[in-house]
Enzyme design. Structure first.
Site: not given
Length: 335
Positions: A156-157, A183, A274, A277
């Site tokens: 993600s991030t 993401h 973050m 998941d």
């Protein structure tokens, strides 16, 4: 509690006012300044020392990508503010590789900016909470699995930079298929796949329809859809987005379906990001005898997803992206 100090950078006065209003309304953020272009942003950043900078991608004069060349070396975190255009997405992907912590796609009509206010505040709080660079800890290298059938990656991030760093050390296409669930919004995953292929020379595909999972290829899940592994293990296919789902694409669903098919032949990498998941997916991989590696805190932008896996005792190893690449090369050499 100290408020997060933010510098807003946008060539539009209306956008600067709207973003400043949204951030100030949280009560946890203080807008310490607003700059009109990249050059002014660099000057104000040095004077004001913000915690976070929101940086518009496309601006006249010095644009966001050019300004990032200087700003990325500072102590603050940078979040790119991008349009939904193809050009905006392509520049954003390059900015994420160059050191931006995260990005936000803003509506074409700035009057609708409130629709993404919660996401922007969440991103600012997440990157501001991440620690300063830590001294890298020496950790034991986990045992090499006997074989690998598939490499499954969740991020993600901070994920784009970590993935490009990892595959930048891979010498040639790997002898197994790789699938990535990250993401990203629709419209941003295709430029990412293209950029990853250009930077590494490896075959990278954004999956838009059912495809055969071939060794050597890297399959990227498109924004807004889950990418799953068919029960035969021969195909990678998509499931339409679920409005109530927290994440699309879902790292959990990719890992769970991959574990069902390839079992102990799965190597799962949980990279910076973050949330949690990938936790359920890591549990499924471990349950089938596969290998789970997570990115270390020192190299992560946000150590959320990896932390969740470590906290549950599911990680076989904690590594930097470079160390993960070396680990994969060692497995390749055994084949």
């Amino acid at each position: 509690m100290n408020r997060i100090r933010v510098l807003v950078v946008d060539d539009s006065a209306v956008a600067r006012m709207a973003l400043s209003r949204i951030l100030a309304s949280s009560g946890r953020i203080e807008v310490v300044g607003a700059a009109r272009d990249g050059a002014e942003a660099i000057k104000m950043a040095r004077e004001l020392r913000p915690d976070v900078i929101t940086l518009d991608v496309e601006m006249p004069g010095m644009d966001g990508l050019k300004a990032l060349e200087t700003l990325a070396a500072g102590p603050w975190k940078v979040i790119m503010i991008s349009s939904y255009t193809t050009r905006g997405a392509e520049i954003t992907v390059k900015a994420l590789e160059a050191g931006a912590a995260d990005y936000l796609a803003k509506p074409s009509n700035i009057s609708e900016i409130d629709r993404v206010s919660s996401a922007l505040i969440e991103k600012i709080e997440a990157v501001a909470a991440s620690t300063a660079p830590l001294r890298r800890k020496k950790r034991p290298i986990p045992p090499l699995p006997k074989a690998c059938s598939a490499l499954l990656i969740g991020a993600s991030t901070g994920g784009p930079r970590a993935i490009i760093t990892l595959f930048g050390r891979i010498k040639s296409p790997l002898p197994w298929p790789t699938a990535i669930a990250m993401h990203m919004l629709p419209g941003f995953t295709a430029p990412f796949a293209k950029h990853l292929a250009e930077k590494t020379g490896l075959p990278v595909i954004e999956v838009t329809e059912r495809v055969i999972a071939e060794p050597g290829f890297i399959y990227v899940a498109p924004g807004g859809k889950d990418m799953l592994i068919s029960s035969s293990g021969r195909n990678v296919h998509l499931r339409p987005d679920e409005p109530k789902a927290t994440y699309n694409p879902s790292v959990d669903r990719l890992l769970e379906t991959g574990a069902e098919v390839w079992g102990q032949g799965v190597i799962a990498l949980i990279l910076t990001g973050m949330g949690q998941d990938g936790l359920a997916g890591a549990r499924a991989v471990r349950g089938r005898g596969g290998t789970v590696l997570v990115q270390d805190e020192e190299s992560s932008v946000v150590w959320g997803m990896p932390r969740a896996v470590v906290s549950e005792g599911l990680a076989h190893g904690i590594m930097s992206p470079e160390e993960m690449a070396d680990f994969l090369e060692k497995i390749r050499s055994m084949a």
